[in-house]
Scaffold this active site. Sequence first.
Site, PDB file in Angstrom:
ATOM      1  N   LYS A   1       0.836  -1.215   0.000  1.00  0.00           N
ATOM      2  CA  LYS A   1       0.000   0.000   0.000  1.00  0.00           C
ATOM      3  C   LYS A   1       0.868   1.260   0.000  1.00  0.00           C
ATOM      4  CE  LYS A   1      -2.462  -2.531  -0.695  1.00  0.00           C
ATOM      5  NZ  LYS A   1      -2.414  -3.873  -0.367  1.00  0.00           N
TER       6      LYS A   1
ATOM      7  N   GLY B   1      -0.011 -15.033 -12.856  1.00  0.00           N
ATOM      8  CA  GLY B   1      -1.143 -14.986 -11.934  1.00  0.00           C
ATOM      9  C   GLY B   1      -1.763 -13.604 -11.917  1.00  0.00           C
TER      10      GLY B   1
ATOM     11  N   VAL C   1      -5.087 -11.370  -6.810  1.00  0.00           N
ATOM     12  CA  VAL C   1      -5.020 -10.132  -6.035  1.00  0.00           C
ATOM     13  C   VAL C   1      -3.603  -9.539  -6.057  1.00  0.00           C
ATOM     14  CG1 VAL C   1      -5.543  -9.126  -3.803  1.00  0.00           C
ATOM     15  CG2 VAL C   1      -6.785 -11.114  -4.564  1.00  0.00           C
TER      16      VAL C   1
ATOM     17  N   ALA D   1      -5.997 -10.505   6.227  1.00  0.00           N
ATOM     18  CA  ALA D   1      -5.515 -10.111   7.550  1.00  0.00           C
ATOM     19  C   ALA D   1      -6.675  -9.914   8.532  1.00  0.00           C
ATOM     20  CB  ALA D   1      -4.700  -8.825   7.436  1.00  0.00           C
TER      21      ALA D   1
ATOM     22  N   HIS E   1     -23.567  14.458   0.961  1.00  0.00           N
ATOM     23  CA  HIS E   1     -23.430  14.806  -0.459  1.00  0.00           C
ATOM     24  C   HIS E   1     -22.379  15.896  -0.615  1.00  0.00           C
ATOM     25  CE1 HIS E   1     -24.447  15.645  -4.605  1.00  0.00           C
ATOM     26  NE2 HIS E   1     -24.503  16.936  -4.302  1.00  0.00           N
TER      27      HIS E   1
HETATM   28  P1  NAD Z   1      -4.738 -15.549  -5.832  1.00  0.00           P
HETATM   29  O1  NAD Z   1      -5.285 -16.886  -5.523  1.00  0.00           O
HETATM   30  O2  NAD Z   1      -5.574 -14.344  -5.587  1.00  0.00           O
HETATM   31  O3  NAD Z   1      -4.294 -15.488  -7.368  1.00  0.00           O
HETATM   32  C1  NAD Z   1      -3.404 -16.384  -7.936  1.00  0.00           C
HETATM   33  C2  NAD Z   1      -3.736 -16.473  -9.413  1.00  0.00           C
HETATM   34  O4  NAD Z   1      -2.707 -17.209 -10.044  1.00  0.00           O
HETATM   35  C3  NAD Z   1      -5.035 -17.188  -9.691  1.00  0.00           C
HETATM   36  O5  NAD Z   1      -5.841 -16.390 -10.515  1.00  0.00           O
HETATM   37  C4  NAD Z   1      -4.590 -18.472 -10.388  1.00  0.00           C
HETATM   38  O6  NAD Z   1      -5.503 -18.914 -11.368  1.00  0.00           O
HETATM   39  C5  NAD Z   1      -3.285 -18.043 -11.025  1.00  0.00           C
HETATM   40  N1  NAD Z   1      -2.371 -19.145 -11.285  1.00  0.00           N
HETATM   41  C6  NAD Z   1      -2.079 -20.201 -10.489  1.00  0.00           C
HETATM   42  N2  NAD Z   1      -1.155 -20.978 -11.076  1.00  0.00           N
HETATM   43  C7  NAD Z   1      -0.844 -20.413 -12.262  1.00  0.00           C
HETATM   44  C8  NAD Z   1       0.045 -20.734 -13.316  1.00  0.00           C
HETATM   45  N3  NAD Z   1       0.818 -21.810 -13.252  1.00  0.00           N
HETATM   46  N4  NAD Z   1       0.099 -19.909 -14.387  1.00  0.00           N
HETATM   47  C9  NAD Z   1      -0.676 -18.802 -14.449  1.00  0.00           C
HETATM   48  N5  NAD Z   1      -1.538 -18.461 -13.486  1.00  0.00           N
HETATM   49  C10 NAD Z   1      -1.618 -19.244 -12.401  1.00  0.00           C
HETATM   50  O7  NAD Z   1      -3.349 -15.482  -5.037  1.00  0.00           O
HETATM   51  P2  NAD Z   1      -2.328 -14.284  -4.865  1.00  0.00           P
HETATM   52  O8  NAD Z   1      -2.712 -13.124  -5.700  1.00  0.00           O
HETATM   53  O9  NAD Z   1      -0.980 -14.879  -5.002  1.00  0.00           O
HETATM   54  O10 NAD Z   1      -2.566 -13.904  -3.345  1.00  0.00           O
HETATM   55  C11 NAD Z   1      -2.342 -14.871  -2.319  1.00  0.00           C
HETATM   56  C12 NAD Z   1      -3.290 -14.675  -1.181  1.00  0.00           C
HETATM   57  O11 NAD Z   1      -3.024 -13.465  -0.513  1.00  0.00           O
HETATM   58  C13 NAD Z   1      -4.713 -14.649  -1.649  1.00  0.00           C
HETATM   59  O12 NAD Z   1      -5.461 -15.527  -0.862  1.00  0.00           O
HETATM   60  C14 NAD Z   1      -5.154 -13.240  -1.426  1.00  0.00           C
HETATM   61  O13 NAD Z   1      -6.508 -13.165  -1.009  1.00  0.00           O
HETATM   62  C15 NAD Z   1      -4.225 -12.742  -0.344  1.00  0.00           C
HETATM   63  N6  NAD Z   1      -3.984 -11.313  -0.593  1.00  0.00           N
HETATM   64  C16 NAD Z   1      -4.990 -10.444  -0.317  1.00  0.00           C
HETATM   65  C17 NAD Z   1      -4.824  -9.113  -0.607  1.00  0.00           C
HETATM   66  C18 NAD Z   1      -5.933  -8.160  -0.325  1.00  0.00           C
HETATM   67  O14 NAD Z   1      -6.812  -8.490   0.438  1.00  0.00           O
HETATM   68  N7  NAD Z   1      -5.963  -6.980  -0.922  1.00  0.00           N
HETATM   69  C19 NAD Z   1      -3.650  -8.657  -1.184  1.00  0.00           C
HETATM   70  C20 NAD Z   1      -2.657  -9.572  -1.468  1.00  0.00           C
HETATM   71  C21 NAD Z   1      -2.852 -10.913  -1.161  1.00  0.00           C
END
Ligand code: NAD
Length: 475
Positions: free
Chosen positions: A58, A189, A192, A328, A452
Amino acid sequence: MAQSFDLIVLGAGPAGYTAAIRAAQLGMSVLCVDGFLGKDGKPSLGGACLNVGCIPSKALLESSEHFARCRRELASHGIATGEVRIDVAAMLARKDKVVRGLAAGVAGLFAKNKVVSVTGTGRLLPGMQVEVTPPAGGPAEAFTAEHILIATGSLPRDIAAVPMDGKIVVDSTGALDFASVPERLGVIGAGVIGLELGSVWHRLGSRVVLLEAMDTFLPGADEQIAAAAMKEMARQGLDIRLGARVLSAKTGQDSVAVTYEDGSGQHQAEFSKLVVAVGRKPNTWALNANLTGLLLDERGYVHVDEFCRTNLPNIYAVGDVVRGPMLAHKASEEGVMVVERIAGHETRVNYDTIPWVIYTSPEIAWVGRSERQLRAAARDYKTGVFPLSASGRARAMGATVGMTKILADKRSDRILGVHIMAPLASEVIAEAVLAMEFGASTEDLQRTIHAHPSFAETTHEAALAADGRPLNFHE
Ligand code: NAD
Protein backbone atom coordinates in the site's frame (compact mmCIF):
# COMPACT_ATOMS: atom_id res chain seq x y z
CA MET A 1 12.08 -25.93 34.42
CA ALA A 2 10.50 -24.50 31.29
CA GLN A 3 8.83 -21.13 31.79
CA SER A 4 5.06 -21.49 31.64
CA PHE A 5 2.33 -19.18 30.28
CA ASP A 6 -1.45 -19.18 30.05
CA LEU A 7 -1.07 -18.78 26.28
CA ILE A 8 1.73 -19.17 23.77
CA VAL A 9 1.07 -17.61 20.37
CA LEU A 10 3.16 -18.88 17.47
CA GLY A 11 3.48 -16.05 14.98
CA ALA A 12 3.13 -12.27 15.32
CA GLY A 13 1.20 -11.49 12.15
CA PRO A 14 -2.26 -9.88 12.25
CA ALA A 15 -3.73 -13.12 13.66
CA GLY A 16 -1.08 -13.71 16.30
CA TYR A 17 -0.28 -10.23 17.57
CA THR A 18 -3.95 -9.24 17.81
CA ALA A 19 -4.77 -12.43 19.71
CA ALA A 20 -1.79 -11.90 22.04
CA ILE A 21 -2.89 -8.35 22.89
CA ARG A 22 -6.53 -9.34 23.43
CA ALA A 23 -5.49 -12.30 25.62
CA ALA A 24 -3.33 -10.00 27.74
CA GLN A 25 -6.28 -7.58 28.07
CA LEU A 26 -8.30 -10.53 29.36
CA GLY A 27 -5.73 -11.16 32.08
CA MET A 28 -3.73 -14.03 30.56
CA SER A 29 0.05 -14.32 30.73
CA VAL A 30 1.09 -14.44 27.08
CA LEU A 31 4.24 -15.35 25.18
CA CYS A 32 4.37 -14.52 21.48
CA VAL A 33 7.05 -16.20 19.35
CA ASP A 34 8.10 -14.77 15.99
CA GLY A 35 11.26 -15.15 13.95
CA PHE A 36 10.85 -12.46 11.29
CA LEU A 37 13.86 -10.18 10.94
CA GLY A 38 13.68 -6.86 9.12
CA LYS A 39 16.16 -5.63 6.52
CA ASP A 40 18.31 -4.28 9.38
CA GLY A 41 18.53 -7.80 10.86
CA LYS A 42 16.42 -6.77 13.84
CA PRO A 43 13.14 -8.45 14.92
CA SER A 44 10.21 -6.99 13.02
CA LEU A 45 6.78 -7.92 14.37
CA GLY A 46 3.63 -7.85 12.25
CA GLY A 47 4.11 -10.89 10.03
CA ALA A 48 3.90 -11.03 6.25
CA CYS A 49 1.08 -8.46 6.14
CA LEU A 50 3.05 -5.73 7.84
CA ASN A 51 6.55 -6.61 6.61
CA VAL A 52 6.17 -7.91 3.06
CA GLY A 53 2.46 -7.73 2.20
CA CYS A 54 -0.47 -5.40 2.81
CA ILE A 55 1.48 -2.48 4.26
CA PRO A 56 4.55 -2.12 2.00
CA SER A 57 2.39 -2.77 -1.06
CA LYS A 58 0.00 0.00 0.00
CA ALA A 59 2.94 2.36 0.60
CA LEU A 60 4.15 1.72 -2.96
CA LEU A 61 0.62 1.98 -4.27
CA GLU A 62 0.34 5.45 -2.77
CA SER A 63 3.69 6.57 -4.21
CA SER A 64 2.91 5.18 -7.65
CA GLU A 65 -0.53 6.82 -7.69
CA HIS A 66 1.03 10.21 -6.89
CA PHE A 67 3.47 9.70 -9.74
CA ALA A 68 0.79 8.61 -12.22
CA ARG A 69 -1.44 11.52 -11.22
CA CYS A 70 1.36 14.03 -11.67
CA ARG A 71 2.15 12.64 -15.09
CA ARG A 72 -1.32 12.06 -16.43
CA GLU A 73 -3.93 14.03 -14.54
CA LEU A 74 -2.59 17.30 -13.17
CA ALA A 75 -2.62 19.05 -16.53
CA SER A 76 -6.40 18.51 -16.80
CA HIS A 77 -6.73 20.37 -13.47
CA GLY A 78 -4.75 23.29 -14.86
CA ILE A 79 -1.62 22.40 -12.90
CA ALA A 80 1.70 22.53 -14.75
CA THR A 81 4.56 20.54 -13.24
CA GLY A 82 7.38 20.33 -15.74
CA GLU A 83 9.10 16.97 -16.02
CA VAL A 84 8.07 14.52 -13.31
CA ARG A 85 10.83 12.11 -12.38
CA ILE A 86 10.97 9.19 -10.08
CA ASP A 87 13.55 8.27 -7.42
CA VAL A 88 12.92 4.57 -6.81
CA ALA A 89 15.44 4.37 -3.96
CA ALA A 90 13.64 7.18 -2.09
CA MET A 91 10.28 5.51 -2.77
CA LEU A 92 11.53 2.19 -1.35
CA ALA A 93 13.12 3.93 1.64
CA ARG A 94 9.78 5.61 2.44
CA LYS A 95 8.03 2.23 2.20
CA ASP A 96 10.61 0.64 4.52
CA LYS A 97 10.15 3.49 7.01
CA VAL A 98 6.39 2.96 7.05
CA VAL A 99 6.99 -0.74 7.77
CA ARG A 100 9.57 -0.04 10.50
CA GLY A 101 7.23 2.42 12.21
CA LEU A 102 4.32 0.01 12.30
CA ALA A 103 6.46 -2.95 13.40
CA ALA A 104 7.81 -0.81 16.25
CA GLY A 105 4.19 0.04 17.03
CA VAL A 106 3.38 -3.66 17.52
CA ALA A 107 6.42 -4.04 19.79
CA GLY A 108 5.20 -1.01 21.77
CA LEU A 109 1.70 -2.51 22.09
CA PHE A 110 3.23 -5.77 23.34
CA ALA A 111 5.23 -3.89 25.96
CA LYS A 112 2.21 -1.82 27.10
CA ASN A 113 0.03 -4.93 27.33
CA LYS A 114 2.76 -7.00 29.02
CA VAL A 115 2.89 -9.58 26.23
CA VAL A 116 6.26 -11.33 26.42
CA SER A 117 7.83 -11.32 22.97
CA VAL A 118 10.59 -13.75 22.02
CA THR A 119 12.47 -13.73 18.72
CA GLY A 120 13.26 -17.03 17.10
CA THR A 121 11.88 -20.01 15.28
CA GLY A 122 9.20 -21.71 17.32
CA ARG A 123 8.45 -25.41 16.99
CA LEU A 124 5.51 -27.21 18.45
CA LEU A 125 6.44 -30.19 20.63
CA PRO A 126 4.23 -32.78 22.33
CA GLY A 127 3.09 -31.98 25.86
CA MET A 128 1.98 -28.36 25.22
CA GLN A 129 5.57 -27.28 24.67
CA VAL A 130 7.05 -24.79 22.23
CA GLU A 131 10.76 -24.80 21.53
CA VAL A 132 12.32 -21.56 20.34
CA THR A 133 15.63 -21.41 18.46
CA PRO A 134 17.23 -17.93 18.36
CA PRO A 135 17.79 -16.45 14.87
CA ALA A 136 21.57 -16.64 15.20
CA GLY A 137 21.39 -20.30 16.25
CA GLY A 138 22.52 -21.31 19.74
CA PRO A 139 20.66 -23.33 22.34
CA ALA A 140 16.90 -23.64 21.95
CA GLU A 141 14.66 -22.67 24.85
CA ALA A 142 11.47 -24.52 25.73
CA PHE A 143 8.27 -22.95 27.06
CA THR A 144 5.02 -24.55 28.16
CA ALA A 145 1.47 -23.24 28.18
CA GLU A 146 -2.12 -24.04 29.13
CA HIS A 147 -3.20 -23.02 25.61
CA ILE A 148 -1.33 -22.69 22.32
CA LEU A 149 -2.45 -20.61 19.37
CA ILE A 150 -0.92 -21.41 15.98
CA ALA A 151 -0.80 -18.30 13.78
CA THR A 152 2.11 -19.19 11.51
CA GLY A 153 0.55 -17.70 8.36
CA SER A 154 1.41 -18.52 4.78
CA LEU A 155 4.23 -18.44 2.24
CA PRO A 156 4.23 -17.65 -1.49
CA ARG A 157 3.55 -20.67 -3.70
CA ASP A 158 6.07 -21.43 -6.40
CA ILE A 159 5.80 -23.31 -9.68
CA ALA A 160 8.36 -25.96 -10.54
CA ALA A 161 8.66 -24.82 -14.17
CA VAL A 162 9.63 -21.29 -13.09
CA PRO A 163 12.62 -21.35 -10.73
CA MET A 164 13.03 -18.14 -8.74
CA ASP A 165 16.49 -16.59 -8.46
CA GLY A 166 15.43 -13.66 -6.25
CA LYS A 167 16.82 -11.19 -8.79
CA ILE A 168 15.04 -11.53 -12.11
CA VAL A 169 12.38 -14.06 -11.16
CA VAL A 170 10.91 -13.15 -7.80
CA ASP A 171 7.91 -13.70 -5.55
CA SER A 172 5.68 -10.95 -4.16
CA THR A 173 8.33 -10.02 -1.58
CA GLY A 174 10.97 -9.46 -4.26
CA ALA A 175 8.52 -7.39 -6.29
CA LEU A 176 8.40 -4.84 -3.46
CA ASP A 177 12.09 -4.11 -3.84
CA PHE A 178 13.04 -3.68 -7.50
CA ALA A 179 15.91 -1.16 -7.46
CA SER A 180 14.68 0.43 -10.69
CA VAL A 181 11.51 0.36 -12.75
CA PRO A 182 11.62 -2.82 -14.89
CA GLU A 183 11.15 -2.03 -18.54
CA ARG A 184 9.10 -5.16 -19.23
CA LEU A 185 7.48 -6.82 -16.23
CA GLY A 186 5.86 -10.24 -16.47
CA VAL A 187 3.50 -11.41 -13.76
CA ILE A 188 2.33 -15.01 -13.48
CA GLY A 189 -1.14 -14.99 -11.93
CA ALA A 190 -3.72 -12.22 -12.35
CA GLY A 191 -5.06 -12.68 -8.82
CA VAL A 192 -5.02 -10.13 -6.04
CA ILE A 193 -1.24 -9.86 -5.67
CA GLY A 194 -0.55 -9.94 -9.41
CA LEU A 195 -3.02 -7.14 -10.04
CA GLU A 196 -1.89 -4.98 -7.13
CA LEU A 197 1.86 -5.25 -7.78
CA GLY A 198 1.39 -5.23 -11.55
CA SER A 199 -0.57 -1.97 -11.19
CA VAL A 200 2.11 -0.41 -8.98
CA TRP A 201 4.95 -1.00 -11.46
CA HIS A 202 2.72 -0.19 -14.43
CA ARG A 203 1.95 3.22 -12.92
CA LEU A 204 5.68 3.76 -12.45
CA GLY A 205 6.30 3.09 -16.13
CA SER A 206 6.76 -0.69 -16.68
CA ARG A 207 5.12 -2.44 -19.59
CA VAL A 208 3.23 -5.14 -17.69
CA VAL A 209 1.94 -8.48 -18.99
CA LEU A 210 -0.10 -10.70 -16.67
CA LEU A 211 -0.29 -14.40 -17.58
CA GLU A 212 -3.32 -15.98 -15.96
CA ALA A 213 -4.00 -19.72 -16.24
CA MET A 214 -7.76 -19.45 -15.77
CA ASP A 215 -10.15 -18.34 -18.49
CA THR A 216 -12.18 -16.31 -16.01
CA PHE A 217 -10.92 -12.99 -14.67
CA LEU A 218 -11.37 -12.53 -10.90
CA PRO A 219 -13.79 -15.44 -10.41
CA GLY A 220 -14.38 -14.45 -6.76
CA ALA A 221 -15.67 -11.00 -7.70
CA ASP A 222 -19.08 -10.17 -9.12
CA GLU A 223 -18.99 -10.91 -12.85
CA GLN A 224 -20.29 -7.48 -13.92
CA ILE A 225 -17.58 -5.80 -11.83
CA ALA A 226 -14.92 -8.25 -13.04
CA ALA A 227 -15.84 -7.48 -16.66
CA ALA A 228 -15.74 -3.73 -16.01
CA ALA A 229 -12.39 -4.08 -14.20
CA MET A 230 -10.88 -6.12 -17.02
CA LYS A 231 -11.94 -3.45 -19.53
CA GLU A 232 -10.60 -0.59 -17.40
CA MET A 233 -7.27 -2.29 -16.75
CA ALA A 234 -6.82 -2.97 -20.44
CA ARG A 235 -7.63 0.69 -21.12
CA GLN A 236 -4.96 1.71 -18.63
CA GLY A 237 -2.47 -0.47 -20.52
CA LEU A 238 -2.22 -3.61 -18.38
CA ASP A 239 -1.91 -6.55 -20.75
CA ILE A 240 -3.90 -9.36 -19.11
CA ARG A 241 -3.74 -12.67 -20.99
CA LEU A 242 -6.32 -15.19 -19.77
CA GLY A 243 -6.12 -18.95 -20.30
CA ALA A 244 -2.32 -18.63 -20.42
CA ARG A 245 -0.53 -21.62 -18.87
CA VAL A 246 3.16 -21.07 -18.24
CA LEU A 247 5.24 -24.04 -19.41
CA SER A 248 8.77 -22.91 -18.63
CA ALA A 249 11.00 -19.95 -17.87
CA LYS A 250 14.64 -19.59 -18.74
CA THR A 251 16.56 -16.92 -16.87
CA GLY A 252 19.44 -15.17 -18.65
CA GLN A 253 21.86 -12.45 -17.62
CA ASP A 254 19.33 -9.64 -17.40
CA SER A 255 16.06 -11.05 -18.68
CA VAL A 256 13.86 -14.11 -18.56
CA ALA A 257 12.22 -15.94 -21.47
CA VAL A 258 8.83 -17.41 -20.66
CA THR A 259 7.07 -20.04 -22.72
CA TYR A 260 3.33 -20.26 -22.24
CA GLU A 261 0.40 -21.90 -23.94
CA ASP A 262 -3.11 -20.61 -24.57
CA GLY A 263 -6.02 -21.53 -26.83
CA SER A 264 -4.12 -20.37 -29.88
CA GLY A 265 -0.93 -22.38 -29.22
CA GLN A 266 2.50 -21.85 -27.68
CA HIS A 267 4.04 -18.40 -27.25
CA GLN A 268 7.29 -16.88 -26.00
CA ALA A 269 7.60 -13.64 -24.05
CA GLU A 270 10.69 -11.94 -22.71
CA PHE A 271 10.70 -9.85 -19.55
CA SER A 272 13.27 -7.87 -17.60
CA LYS A 273 11.65 -9.08 -14.35
CA LEU A 274 9.12 -11.80 -13.65
CA VAL A 275 6.88 -11.99 -10.57
CA VAL A 276 5.37 -15.32 -9.55
CA ALA A 277 2.03 -14.54 -7.86
CA VAL A 278 0.14 -17.82 -8.06
CA GLY A 279 -1.25 -17.94 -4.53
CA ARG A 280 0.06 -18.67 -1.06
CA LYS A 281 0.39 -21.91 0.91
CA PRO A 282 -0.11 -22.53 4.63
CA ASN A 283 3.09 -22.37 6.67
CA THR A 284 2.98 -25.57 8.72
CA TRP A 285 6.56 -26.81 8.81
CA ALA A 286 7.10 -25.65 12.42
CA LEU A 287 4.16 -27.61 13.69
CA ASN A 288 5.80 -31.03 13.78
CA ALA A 289 2.54 -32.61 12.65
CA ASN A 290 3.99 -36.15 12.60
CA LEU A 291 5.34 -35.94 16.13
CA THR A 292 2.58 -33.89 17.76
CA GLY A 293 -0.34 -35.63 16.01
CA LEU A 294 -1.69 -32.28 14.77
CA LEU A 295 -4.15 -32.98 11.98
CA LEU A 296 -3.66 -31.21 8.65
CA ASP A 297 -6.39 -31.33 6.01
CA GLU A 298 -5.95 -32.75 2.52
CA ARG A 299 -4.72 -29.36 1.23
CA GLY A 300 -2.09 -28.99 3.96
CA TYR A 301 -3.96 -26.49 6.15
CA VAL A 302 -4.29 -27.09 9.88
CA HIS A 303 -7.66 -28.75 10.35
CA VAL A 304 -9.95 -26.67 12.58
CA ASP A 305 -13.63 -26.42 13.46
CA GLU A 306 -15.76 -23.25 13.32
CA PHE A 307 -14.13 -22.03 16.57
CA CYS A 308 -10.61 -22.65 15.26
CA ARG A 309 -10.02 -25.63 17.56
CA THR A 310 -7.55 -28.19 16.18
CA ASN A 311 -7.80 -31.93 16.84
CA LEU A 312 -5.50 -31.48 19.87
CA PRO A 313 -7.03 -30.22 23.13
CA ASN A 314 -6.20 -26.58 23.99
CA ILE A 315 -4.38 -26.04 20.69
CA TYR A 316 -5.98 -23.62 18.25
CA ALA A 317 -5.05 -22.33 14.79
CA VAL A 318 -6.14 -19.14 13.02
CA GLY A 319 -5.48 -17.03 9.93
CA ASP A 320 -3.79 -18.10 6.71
CA VAL A 321 -2.72 -21.46 8.15
CA VAL A 322 -6.39 -22.60 8.31
CA ARG A 323 -9.28 -22.77 5.81
CA GLY A 324 -10.97 -19.63 4.53
CA PRO A 325 -9.76 -16.51 2.77
CA MET A 326 -6.16 -15.41 3.36
CA LEU A 327 -7.10 -11.96 4.64
CA ALA A 328 -5.51 -10.11 7.55
CA HIS A 329 -8.86 -8.97 8.99
CA LYS A 330 -10.28 -12.51 8.90
CA ALA A 331 -7.14 -13.71 10.67
CA SER A 332 -7.26 -11.12 13.45
CA GLU A 333 -10.98 -11.71 14.10
CA GLU A 334 -10.30 -15.43 14.43
CA GLY A 335 -7.46 -14.69 16.88
CA VAL A 336 -9.73 -12.53 19.00
CA MET A 337 -12.48 -15.18 18.90
CA VAL A 338 -10.13 -17.91 20.14
CA VAL A 339 -8.77 -16.00 23.13
CA GLU A 340 -12.18 -14.60 24.10
CA ARG A 341 -13.60 -18.13 24.03
CA ILE A 342 -10.68 -19.34 26.19
CA ALA A 343 -11.73 -16.59 28.62
CA GLY A 344 -15.29 -17.95 28.63
CA HIS A 345 -16.95 -15.52 26.19
CA GLU A 346 -19.19 -16.77 23.38
CA THR A 347 -17.51 -14.89 20.53
CA ARG A 348 -18.03 -16.11 16.96
CA VAL A 349 -16.70 -14.94 13.60
CA ASN A 350 -19.36 -14.09 11.05
CA TYR A 351 -17.75 -15.60 7.96
CA ASP A 352 -20.61 -14.26 5.79
CA THR A 353 -19.61 -10.64 6.22
CA ILE A 354 -15.87 -10.63 5.52
CA PRO A 355 -15.04 -7.75 3.18
CA TRP A 356 -12.69 -8.29 0.23
CA VAL A 357 -10.64 -5.53 -1.31
CA ILE A 358 -8.39 -5.48 -4.34
CA TYR A 359 -6.25 -2.36 -4.33
CA THR A 360 -6.22 -1.65 -8.03
CA SER A 361 -7.13 1.73 -9.46
CA PRO A 362 -10.06 2.07 -9.03
CA GLU A 363 -10.34 -0.25 -6.04
CA ILE A 364 -12.63 -3.27 -6.08
CA ALA A 365 -14.38 -4.30 -2.87
CA TRP A 366 -17.20 -6.61 -1.98
CA VAL A 367 -19.01 -8.34 0.83
CA GLY A 368 -21.50 -11.19 0.76
CA ARG A 369 -22.73 -13.07 -2.27
CA SER A 370 -22.14 -12.44 -5.96
CA GLU A 371 -24.82 -12.92 -8.62
CA ARG A 372 -23.05 -16.11 -9.70
CA GLN A 373 -23.39 -17.53 -6.19
CA LEU A 374 -27.02 -16.44 -5.85
CA ARG A 375 -27.90 -18.02 -9.19
CA ALA A 376 -26.15 -21.25 -8.17
CA ALA A 377 -28.15 -21.26 -4.92
CA ALA A 378 -31.37 -20.55 -6.89
CA ARG A 379 -32.08 -17.46 -4.77
CA ASP A 380 -34.74 -15.02 -5.91
CA TYR A 381 -32.89 -11.72 -5.80
CA LYS A 382 -33.10 -8.16 -7.05
CA THR A 383 -30.26 -5.94 -8.24
CA GLY A 384 -29.54 -2.24 -7.89
CA VAL A 385 -26.64 -0.72 -9.82
CA PHE A 386 -25.48 2.88 -9.67
CA PRO A 387 -22.75 3.88 -12.12
CA LEU A 388 -20.01 6.22 -10.95
CA SER A 389 -20.54 8.37 -14.03
CA ALA A 390 -23.72 9.65 -12.33
CA SER A 391 -21.96 10.59 -9.08
CA GLY A 392 -21.10 14.26 -8.53
CA ARG A 393 -18.12 13.40 -6.33
CA ALA A 394 -16.75 10.96 -8.94
CA ARG A 395 -17.12 13.55 -11.71
CA ALA A 396 -15.42 16.23 -9.65
CA MET A 397 -12.58 13.81 -9.03
CA GLY A 398 -12.39 12.73 -12.65
CA ALA A 399 -12.89 9.10 -11.61
CA THR A 400 -16.10 8.03 -13.30
CA VAL A 401 -15.26 4.42 -14.15
CA GLY A 402 -16.95 1.94 -11.86
CA MET A 403 -20.18 1.26 -10.03
CA THR A 404 -21.83 0.26 -6.79
CA LYS A 405 -24.10 -2.76 -6.97
CA ILE A 406 -26.43 -4.18 -4.35
CA LEU A 407 -28.00 -7.63 -4.41
CA ALA A 408 -30.96 -8.24 -2.11
CA ASP A 409 -33.52 -10.94 -1.45
CA LYS A 410 -36.53 -10.24 -3.64
CA ARG A 411 -39.12 -11.00 -0.99
CA SER A 412 -37.54 -10.00 2.32
CA ASP A 413 -35.43 -7.11 0.87
CA ARG A 414 -32.50 -8.28 3.03
CA ILE A 415 -29.11 -7.31 1.55
CA LEU A 416 -27.22 -10.36 0.29
CA GLY A 417 -24.16 -8.78 -1.31
CA VAL A 418 -22.59 -5.41 -2.13
CA HIS A 419 -19.98 -4.95 -4.86
CA ILE A 420 -18.09 -1.74 -5.48
CA MET A 421 -15.59 -0.62 -8.08
CA ALA A 422 -14.62 2.94 -7.19
CA PRO A 423 -11.88 5.05 -5.66
CA LEU A 424 -11.74 4.26 -1.94
CA ALA A 425 -14.04 1.25 -2.34
CA SER A 426 -12.05 -0.19 0.60
CA GLU A 427 -13.62 2.51 2.78
CA VAL A 428 -17.08 2.66 1.21
CA ILE A 429 -17.56 -1.10 1.67
CA ALA A 430 -17.48 -0.68 5.47
CA GLU A 431 -21.06 0.63 5.46
CA ALA A 432 -22.21 -2.40 3.51
CA VAL A 433 -20.42 -4.74 5.93
CA LEU A 434 -22.11 -3.06 8.87
CA ALA A 435 -25.48 -3.16 7.10
CA MET A 436 -25.12 -6.90 6.46
CA GLU A 437 -23.85 -7.54 9.99
CA PHE A 438 -27.08 -5.94 11.25
CA GLY A 439 -29.20 -7.86 8.73
CA ALA A 440 -30.25 -4.63 7.01
CA SER A 441 -32.59 -4.34 4.04
CA THR A 442 -32.16 -2.06 1.03
CA GLU A 443 -34.95 0.03 2.59
CA ASP A 444 -32.73 0.61 5.64
CA LEU A 445 -30.04 2.02 3.32
CA GLN A 446 -32.60 3.97 1.31
CA ARG A 447 -33.77 5.71 4.52
CA THR A 448 -30.24 6.41 5.79
CA ILE A 449 -28.96 9.93 5.08
CA HIS A 450 -25.68 9.95 3.17
CA ALA A 451 -23.45 13.01 2.89
CA HIS A 452 -23.43 14.81 -0.46
CA PRO A 453 -21.29 14.72 -2.48
CA SER A 454 -19.54 11.48 -1.52
CA PHE A 455 -18.78 8.03 -2.84
CA ALA A 456 -20.89 6.67 0.03
CA GLU A 457 -23.92 8.13 -1.74
CA THR A 458 -23.49 5.54 -4.47
CA THR A 459 -24.52 2.89 -1.93
CA HIS A 460 -27.67 4.90 -1.18
CA GLU A 461 -28.46 5.23 -4.88
CA ALA A 462 -27.78 1.54 -5.56
CA ALA A 463 -30.18 0.67 -2.73
CA LEU A 464 -32.83 2.90 -4.36
CA ALA A 465 -32.04 1.35 -7.75
CA ALA A 466 -32.74 -2.11 -6.30
CA ASP A 467 -36.39 -0.93 -6.12
CA GLY A 468 -36.22 0.77 -9.51
CA ARG A 469 -36.19 4.33 -8.16
CA PRO A 470 -32.71 5.86 -8.19
CA LEU A 471 -32.89 9.67 -7.93
CA ASN A 472 -29.71 10.68 -9.72
CA PHE A 473 -29.66 8.22 -12.56
CA HIS A 474 -32.01 7.07 -15.31
CA GLU A 475 -31.37 4.03 -17.46
P1 NAD B 1 -4.74 -15.55 -5.83
O1 NAD B 1 -5.29 -16.89 -5.52
O2 NAD B 1 -5.57 -14.34 -5.59
O3 NAD B 1 -4.29 -15.49 -7.37
C1 NAD B 1 -3.40 -16.38 -7.94
C2 NAD B 1 -3.74 -16.47 -9.41
O4 NAD B 1 -2.71 -17.21 -10.04
C3 NAD B 1 -5.03 -17.19 -9.69
O5 NAD B 1 -5.84 -16.39 -10.52
C4 NAD B 1 -4.59 -18.47 -10.39
O6 NAD B 1 -5.50 -18.91 -11.37
C5 NAD B 1 -3.28 -18.04 -11.02
N1 NAD B 1 -2.37 -19.15 -11.29
C6 NAD B 1 -2.08 -20.20 -10.49
N2 NAD B 1 -1.15 -20.98 -11.08
C7 NAD B 1 -0.84 -20.41 -12.26
C8 NAD B 1 0.04 -20.73 -13.32
N3 NAD B 1 0.82 -21.81 -13.25
N4 NAD B 1 0.10 -19.91 -14.39
C9 NAD B 1 -0.68 -18.80 -14.45
N5 NAD B 1 -1.54 -18.46 -13.49
C10 NAD B 1 -1.62 -19.24 -12.40
O7 NAD B 1 -3.35 -15.48 -5.04
P2 NAD B 1 -2.33 -14.28 -4.86
O8 NAD B 1 -2.71 -13.12 -5.70
O9 NAD B 1 -0.98 -14.88 -5.00
O10 NAD B 1 -2.57 -13.90 -3.35
C11 NAD B 1 -2.34 -14.87 -2.32
C12 NAD B 1 -3.29 -14.67 -1.18
O11 NAD B 1 -3.02 -13.46 -0.51
C13 NAD B 1 -4.71 -14.65 -1.65
O12 NAD B 1 -5.46 -15.53 -0.86
C14 NAD B 1 -5.15 -13.24 -1.43
O13 NAD B 1 -6.51 -13.17 -1.01
C15 NAD B 1 -4.22 -12.74 -0.34
N6 NAD B 1 -3.98 -11.31 -0.59
C16 NAD B 1 -4.99 -10.44 -0.32
C17 NAD B 1 -4.82 -9.11 -0.61
C18 NAD B 1 -5.93 -8.16 -0.33
O14 NAD B 1 -6.81 -8.49 0.44
N7 NAD B 1 -5.96 -6.98 -0.92
C19 NAD B 1 -3.65 -8.66 -1.18
C20 NAD B 1 -2.66 -9.57 -1.47
C21 NAD B 1 -2.85 -10.91 -1.16
